[in-house]
Enzyme design. Structure first.
Site, mmCIF file in Angstrom:
data_model
loop_
_atom_site.group_PDB
_atom_site.id
_atom_site.type_symbol
_atom_site.label_atom_id
_atom_site.label_comp_id
_atom_site.label_asym_id
_atom_site.label_seq_id
_atom_site.Cartn_x
_atom_site.Cartn_y
_atom_site.Cartn_z
ATOM 1 C CB SER A 179 -5.601 12.714 2.010
ATOM 2 O OG SER A 179 -5.850 13.926 2.670
ATOM 3 C CG ASP A 276 0.241 14.703 6.642
ATOM 4 O OD1 ASP A 276 0.228 13.764 5.841
ATOM 5 O OD2 ASP A 276 -0.570 15.655 6.596
ATOM 6 C CG HIS A 344 -1.065 15.082 2.562
ATOM 7 N ND1 HIS A 344 -1.408 14.573 3.786
ATOM 8 C CD2 HIS A 344 -2.222 15.155 1.846
ATOM 9 C CE1 HIS A 344 -2.718 14.373 3.833
ATOM 10 N NE2 HIS A 344 -3.228 14.705 2.654
#
Length: 397
Positions: A179, A276, A344
């Site tokens: 991330s 995502d 994610h």
């Protein structure tokens, strides 16, 4: 129980705690203790609240004793004083609020059955406490509140702390992150290489860090505006790729991976979902673009999306693949794994990294594809078919 007995008990718990069975009966749950970077003060490297930065290190063994995997922690960003002040009072802005033990799983696991290629490497989890993907260098003080935007110095302090612990003579190394940590991998990949021996095999992996410069459903550049505020507040621009910033008319765009990627010289692997979930919720359909909340059900459950919404999501996938076209077509040293799961971050969770039911493209797991790429065993560029064709996904929504 006397004091000597208590001391012995504490010592036993310290040694064996990482391998104890947890309350749910889960075996092989590796917990790694936190290391504060005591020398960080010499560099002025502080978390948002002024606390010391930190990492977790689990030593390699056997054939992996001279190999290193560094993993940036993720956790979003802050782009104004209020959000950064709030963040400074949380585990994403201060090591004072962080858990002192961190679970190492997936790509950080020390079990060959769960992490066949990197299990015996030295593995490091770099804690995230600056709010700008380890790239800022500024300070805010208004007479009352003090905030340190020192992500760039945190990165340098941690590297300098690890070099004498063995990183400085690494034979193989990989910089990774998830991330906001995946974005940090784009920002620091070549710098990481510069610290290591010239004969070391150094590569970088970004997991869920390929954030697109994309208009939202209201045709606003919401994410671009957010990053502009972040870059200005935290003094990020001087730390962006100089070849990128000298080329683009708007240098701050080099914070986006799609613009920085062509200038990265170190071999790179991009692991990302074409759908995502973070980008779906914050870039494509941020709350500001949907005041009547038409997308609420779709955001919570993809099967509740109507035809028009699915078409927009398919368009987002196409835009991501378009942004990656040159990377896919023209590079022989790089790798990629773009699946079609509403998720994610997939490298740190065991069930998505390498397990019997892990996601697959052409029957290859993420771990197998990354390993093939790093060790040059096979061509490692996998692109999934469009949703809903993939039945191996672990959807978050």
């Amino acid at each position: 129980m006397n004091m000597n007995s208590i001391s012995v008990l504490k010592l036993v718990l310290f040694i064996f705690w990482p391998w104890l069975v947890n309350s749910k009966g889960e075996q092989n749950r590796l917990l790694v203790n936190m290391t504060l970077v005591q020398n960080a003060t010499a560099l002025g490297a502080y978390c948002l609240d002024g606390s010391l930065p930190a990492y977790h290190l689990h030593r390699g063994f056997g054939a992996g004793v001279d190999n290193w995997l560094l993993q940036f922690e993720g956790g979003g960003w802050c782009n104004d004083i209020k959000s950064c002040l709030d963040r400074s009072k949380s585990n994403h802005g201060s090591t004072r609020y962080m858990n002192k033990w961190e679970v190492f799983s997936g790509i950080l696991s020390n079990n060959a059955s769960f992490n066949p290629d990197f299990y015996n490497w030295n593995r490091v989890k770099i804690r995230y406490c600056d709010g700008a993907s380890f790239s800022g260098d500024a300070k805010f003080y208004n007479g009352t509140s003090l905030l340190y935007f020192r992500g760039q110095r945190i990165w340098q302090a941690i590297i300098l702390d690890l070099l004498p612990k063995g990183l400085g003579h690494a034979k193989k190394a990989m910089l990774s992150g998830c991330s906001a940590g995946g974005l940090a991998t784009f920002l620091h990949c070549d710098n990481f290489t510069s610290y290591l021996p010239n004969n070391a095999s150094v590569k970088c992996l970004s997991d869920a860090g390929f954030f697109l410069d994309e208009r939202d459903i209201a045709l606003n550049h919401t994410m671009r505006s957010f990053y502009e505020g972040l870059i200005t507040l935290q003094g990020v621009e001087p730390n962006l790729n100089l070849n990128c910033t000298s080329t683009l008319y708007y240098p701050h765009l080099c914070f986006f991976p799609q613009y920085a990627l062509p200038f990265i010289e170190t071999p790179f692997f991009i692991l990302n979902s074409a759908y995502d979930v973070y980008q779906f919720h914050h870039i494509l359909v941020p709350p500001s673009s949907d005041p009547r909340r038409h997308w609420d059900h779709c955001k919570l459950n993809v099967t509740a999306c109507d035809t028009s919404q699915l078409n927009i999501l398919q368009g987002f996938r196409i835009d991501m693949l378009t942004a990656l076209r040159d990377f896919y077509q023209n590079s022989t040293r790089d790798g990629m794994y773009i699946n079609s799961c509403f998720t994610h971050c997939q490298s740190e969770t065991q069930d998505t990294w390498f397990a019997a039911g892990s996601p697959r493209i052409h029957n290859k797991t993420i771990a197998e594809t990354v390993g093939d790429w790093y060790f040059s065993r096979n061509i490692s560029k996998e692109i999934d078919c469009a949703y809903p064709c993939d039945t191996t996904c672990h959807h978050m929504i």
